[in-house]
Scaffold this active site. Structure first.
Site, PDB file in Angstrom:
ATOM      1  N   ASP A 164       0.806  -1.232   0.000  1.00  0.00           N
ATOM      2  CA  ASP A 164       0.000   0.000   0.000  1.00  0.00           C
ATOM      3  C   ASP A 164       0.834   1.274   0.000  1.00  0.00           C
ATOM      4  O   ASP A 164       0.431   2.288   0.554  1.00  0.00           O
ATOM      5  CB  ASP A 164      -0.966   0.010   1.208  1.00  0.00           C
ATOM      6  CG  ASP A 164      -1.750  -1.273   1.291  1.00  0.00           C
ATOM      7  OD1 ASP A 164      -2.291  -1.676   0.249  1.00  0.00           O
ATOM      8  OD2 ASP A 164      -1.803  -1.887   2.370  1.00  0.00           O
TER       9      ASP A 164
ATOM     10  N   LYS B  71       2.095   2.182  -5.128  1.00  0.00           N
ATOM     11  CA  LYS B  71       2.766   1.710  -6.348  1.00  0.00           C
ATOM     12  C   LYS B  71       1.911   1.910  -7.591  1.00  0.00           C
ATOM     13  O   LYS B  71       2.411   2.277  -8.645  1.00  0.00           O
ATOM     14  CB  LYS B  71       3.096   0.209  -6.233  1.00  0.00           C
ATOM     15  CG  LYS B  71       4.044  -0.141  -5.126  1.00  0.00           C
ATOM     16  CD  LYS B  71       4.219  -1.642  -5.011  1.00  0.00           C
ATOM     17  CE  LYS B  71       3.014  -2.383  -4.488  1.00  0.00           C
ATOM     18  NZ  LYS B  71       2.680  -2.153  -3.083  1.00  0.00           N
TER      19      LYS B  71
ATOM     20  N   GLY C 106      -4.226  -4.767  -4.111  1.00  0.00           N
ATOM     21  CA  GLY C 106      -5.273  -3.834  -4.520  1.00  0.00           C
ATOM     22  C   GLY C 106      -4.666  -2.478  -4.796  1.00  0.00           C
ATOM     23  O   GLY C 106      -3.971  -1.923  -3.963  1.00  0.00           O
ATOM     24  N   HIS C 107      -4.863  -1.990  -5.998  1.00  0.00           N
ATOM     25  CA  HIS C 107      -4.376  -0.659  -6.352  1.00  0.00           C
ATOM     26  C   HIS C 107      -5.579   0.219  -6.619  1.00  0.00           C
ATOM     27  O   HIS C 107      -6.505  -0.213  -7.283  1.00  0.00           O
ATOM     28  CB  HIS C 107      -3.629  -0.668  -7.692  1.00  0.00           C
ATOM     29  CG  HIS C 107      -2.364  -1.421  -7.695  1.00  0.00           C
ATOM     30  ND1 HIS C 107      -1.487  -1.442  -6.647  1.00  0.00           N
ATOM     31  CD2 HIS C 107      -1.795  -2.169  -8.669  1.00  0.00           C
ATOM     32  CE1 HIS C 107      -0.435  -2.169  -6.979  1.00  0.00           C
ATOM     33  NE2 HIS C 107      -0.592  -2.632  -8.190  1.00  0.00           N
ATOM     34  N   THR C 108      -5.518   1.436  -6.158  1.00  0.00           N
ATOM     35  CA  THR C 108      -6.507   2.410  -6.596  1.00  0.00           C
ATOM     36  C   THR C 108      -5.780   3.401  -7.482  1.00  0.00           C
ATOM     37  O   THR C 108      -4.781   3.981  -7.073  1.00  0.00           O
ATOM     38  CB  THR C 108      -7.138   3.141  -5.392  1.00  0.00           C
ATOM     39  OG1 THR C 108      -7.620   2.147  -4.494  1.00  0.00           O
ATOM     40  CG2 THR C 108      -8.290   4.024  -5.821  1.00  0.00           C
TER      41      THR C 108
ATOM     42  N   GLN D 274       2.177  -6.038  -3.059  1.00  0.00           N
ATOM     43  CA  GLN D 274       2.546  -6.063  -1.639  1.00  0.00           C
ATOM     44  C   GLN D 274       3.827  -5.240  -1.414  1.00  0.00           C
ATOM     45  O   GLN D 274       4.121  -4.358  -2.196  1.00  0.00           O
ATOM     46  CB  GLN D 274       2.724  -7.499  -1.122  1.00  0.00           C
ATOM     47  CG  GLN D 274       1.411  -8.273  -0.984  1.00  0.00           C
ATOM     48  CD  GLN D 274       0.985  -8.944  -2.266  1.00  0.00           C
ATOM     49  OE1 GLN D 274       1.794  -9.529  -2.966  1.00  0.00           O
ATOM     50  NE2 GLN D 274      -0.276  -8.857  -2.582  1.00  0.00           N
TER      51      GLN D 274
ATOM     52  N   THR E 245      -7.525  -1.438   0.537  1.00  0.00           N
ATOM     53  CA  THR E 245      -8.305  -1.454  -0.710  1.00  0.00           C
ATOM     54  C   THR E 245      -9.076  -2.759  -0.845  1.00  0.00           C
ATOM     55  O   THR E 245     -10.181  -2.804  -1.355  1.00  0.00           O
ATOM     56  CB  THR E 245      -7.352  -1.348  -1.924  1.00  0.00           C
ATOM     57  OG1 THR E 245      -6.390  -0.356  -1.664  1.00  0.00           O
ATOM     58  CG2 THR E 245      -8.086  -1.019  -3.191  1.00  0.00           C
TER      59      THR E 245
ATOM     60  N   THR F 154      -9.623  -5.313   1.726  1.00  0.00           N
ATOM     61  CA  THR F 154     -10.438  -5.817   2.833  1.00  0.00           C
ATOM     62  C   THR F 154     -11.138  -4.710   3.622  1.00  0.00           C
ATOM     63  O   THR F 154     -11.932  -5.003   4.509  1.00  0.00           O
ATOM     64  CB  THR F 154      -9.559  -6.625   3.815  1.00  0.00           C
ATOM     65  OG1 THR F 154      -8.480  -5.786   4.242  1.00  0.00           O
ATOM     66  CG2 THR F 154      -8.997  -7.859   3.154  1.00  0.00           C
TER      67      THR F 154
HETATM   68  P1  IMP Z   1      -2.181 -13.010   2.394  1.00  0.00           P
HETATM   69  O1  IMP Z   1      -1.312 -12.447   1.316  1.00  0.00           O
HETATM   70  O2  IMP Z   1      -3.651 -12.837   2.106  1.00  0.00           O
HETATM   71  O3  IMP Z   1      -1.837 -14.417   2.736  1.00  0.00           O
HETATM   72  O4  IMP Z   1      -1.941 -12.139   3.720  1.00  0.00           O
HETATM   73  C1  IMP Z   1      -0.719 -12.189   4.427  1.00  0.00           C
HETATM   74  C2  IMP Z   1      -0.357 -10.821   4.959  1.00  0.00           C
HETATM   75  O5  IMP Z   1      -0.033  -9.956   3.904  1.00  0.00           O
HETATM   76  C3  IMP Z   1      -1.471 -10.117   5.743  1.00  0.00           C
HETATM   77  O6  IMP Z   1      -0.880  -9.358   6.765  1.00  0.00           O
HETATM   78  C4  IMP Z   1      -2.091  -9.207   4.712  1.00  0.00           C
HETATM   79  O7  IMP Z   1      -2.723  -8.096   5.308  1.00  0.00           O
HETATM   80  C5  IMP Z   1      -0.844  -8.781   3.958  1.00  0.00           C
HETATM   81  N1  IMP Z   1      -1.117  -8.389   2.569  1.00  0.00           N
HETATM   82  C6  IMP Z   1      -1.334  -9.185   1.513  1.00  0.00           C
HETATM   83  N2  IMP Z   1      -1.502  -8.475   0.395  1.00  0.00           N
HETATM   84  C7  IMP Z   1      -1.388  -7.192   0.730  1.00  0.00           C
HETATM   85  C8  IMP Z   1      -1.417  -5.969  -0.016  1.00  0.00           C
HETATM   86  O8  IMP Z   1      -1.585  -5.934  -1.247  1.00  0.00           O
HETATM   87  N3  IMP Z   1      -1.244  -4.826   0.691  1.00  0.00           N
HETATM   88  C9  IMP Z   1      -1.012  -4.839   2.021  1.00  0.00           C
HETATM   89  N4  IMP Z   1      -0.956  -5.950   2.761  1.00  0.00           N
HETATM   90  C10 IMP Z   1      -1.133  -7.121   2.120  1.00  0.00           C
HETATM   91 MG    MG Z   2      -2.747  -2.248  -1.892  1.00  0.00          MG
END
Ligand code: IMP
Ligand code: MG
Length: 426
Positions: free
Chosen positions: A13, A16, A40-42, A224, A298, A300
């Site tokens: 977040d 990017k 998730g990108h906005t 990520q 974005t 959850t």
């Molecule tokens: P998972 O990728 O759903 O298995 O989640 C593992 C960890 O990575 C959790 O703490 C999520 O909140 C975090 N996470 C996964 N994808 C993102 C992202 O795109 N942005 C921020 N945190 C992420």
């Molecule tokens: Mg994001």
């Protein structure tokens, strides 16, 4: 030909998406190489905001190719819905401009169930995953049970893999999920594959697709952030893919060499989900960052934890992943802070250290040691570096000198125009 990778330097977040989009106009092909629809990108273009999850941000530009490469895991239903949703806002998506590597592992419906179940069994130690089944998909890829896009139309292989998957997960589901029915679960997987296999067939290309772009500008879009890297992040509170820029070589099947690695970092830090976050600010400053930065996930919708910039973590990641330039984002969120702090070392067991230990136990004990700098007021012009407030220029210089890395783009808001480029990228 130039190849550029944009990767997050913190816990995701970092903003990017805006820069992938910004740089996409000079690239021929834009590539996603790891992660899945946990991302998730906005992206805001002329006031319209687009929410992208798995589609490379290049999809919003006409005449570009968007490539989802083999390091990604794909939820067929979710990608199908995303394509439909983005199409409805007038964006063209077809096998002409979207390509998917045929060796991509897919996310099955059962993975989402298992993701949530495993999290609930962990109780207090839960990771706080996005619940998208990402970890299960990577686990099955490494466990050699995964169904890949190239398998979708191979009935025998699909049955064989589903058998292996059921054999592996039935015991845990039988034990903990009273509603679990093996035959139904199998049926559900078969129906899921039957529903989408025809659609995705059109989009498949060989895994070495990038070989066709040796003479072109390539933009790699990380998802990520580096602190969520499965090897180098705050393990086990990480995602299940390698998120460092160097993952490009494997995750995209890239045989060339990256010319630039752009690491994106916020002017402060945020994290969603659980796990160590040394500079997390539980006081007023953290609340202001959360509010001014609209720090909600974005994907959850969860509130993001906030805190001041952690330069120790930043430097650690920059050194690991060969970052050549920093893109510093959301600087405006700190406007009006009287003082801005940066973490320049940690205290651990009475000692001062300037690295991140790998142990979960030690990571949780890290106490940030801050250097305090003067803040800056809002209302400044950011057309030129010279026009920035002196205290902000000092903040920028401090980061550059601590990390030994130049900051090449400054960002002050969500729109494309809210940026100041200090060093040309392409
Ligand atoms: P998972 O990728 O759903 O298995 O989640 C593992 C960890 O990575 C959790 O703490 C999520 O909140 C975090 N996470 C996964 N994808 C993102 C992202 O795109 N942005 C921020 N945190 C992420
Ligand atoms: Mg994001």
């Amino acid at each position: 030909m130039t190849s550029v990778c944009i990767a997050g330097l913190q816990w995701g977040d970092e903003g990017k998406g805006k820069f992938v989009d910004y740089l996409a106009k000079d690239a021929k092909i834009i590539v996603r190489f790891q992660g899945g629809n946990n991302a998730g990108h906005t992206i805001v273009i002329n006031g319209t905001s687009y929410k992208l999850s798995l589609l490379p941000s290049g999809i919003l530009h006409e005449g570009k190719i968007s490539f989802i490469a083999s390091g990604v895991v794909v939820d067929l239903e979710s990608l199908y819905n995303e394509i439909e949703r983005i199409r409805q806002s007038g964006v063209k998506i077809s096998p002409e401009n979207l390509k998917m590597a045929e060796n991509i592992s897919i996310i099955l419906p059962i993975y989402k169930k298992l993701d949530l179940l495993i999290e609930s069994l962990k109780g207090e130690n839960k990771i706080g995953t996005t619940g998208r089944g990402i970890g299960l998909a990577y686990q099955d890829k490494v466990g050699r049970r995964s169904i890949r896009l190239c398998d979708l139309n191979e009935e025998e292989i699909v049955h064989e893999r589903i058998n292996a998957i059921m054999q592996f997960y039935s015991p845990i589901l039988e034990k903990h999920d009273p509603s679990f029915n093996g035959d139904l679960a199998r049926q559900e997987m078969l129906e899921y594959i039957a529903k989408y296999k025809g659609f995705f067939k059109e989009y498949l290309v060989p895994a070495n697709f990038l070989q066709n772009f040796k003479e072109e500008n390539i933009l790699f879009e990380g998802a990520q952030g580096a602190m969520l890297d499965v090897s180098f992040g705050t393990y086990p509170f990480v995602t299940s893919s390698n998120t460092l820029a160097s993952e490009v070589y494997i995750g995209a099947g890239f045989g060339g060499k990256l010319n630039r690695v752009l690491g994106v970092a916020k002017a402060y830090c945020t994290r969603v989900g659980f796990g160590p976050f040394p500079t997390e600010d539980f006081g007023e400053d953290g609340k202001v960052m959360q509010k001014n930065g609209a720090e909600f996930g974005t994907v959850t919708g969860r509130i993001r934890r906030c805190g001041f910039l952690d330069l120790v973590a930043l430097k650690h990641i920059i050194e690991l992943s060969g970052v050549t330039d920093i893109i510093l984002t959301k600087i405006d969120v700190l406007n009006g802070f009287k003082k801005v702090k940066v973490c320049t070392a940690y205290e651990l067991e009475g000692k001062v250290i300037n690295y991140i230990p790998a142990s979960e136990k030690l990571q949780k004990q890290l106490k940030p040691i801050y250097t305090e700098l003067e803040g800056w007021e809002s209302g400044y012009s950011f057309n030129k570096l010279e026009e920035l407030p002196l205290t902000l220029k000092n903040y920028i210089k401090f980061i550059e000198s601590y990390t030994n890395t130049k900051i090449s783009i400054l960002s002050f808001g969500a729109e494309r125009k809210d940026s100041l480029t200090l060093n040309k990228i392409w």
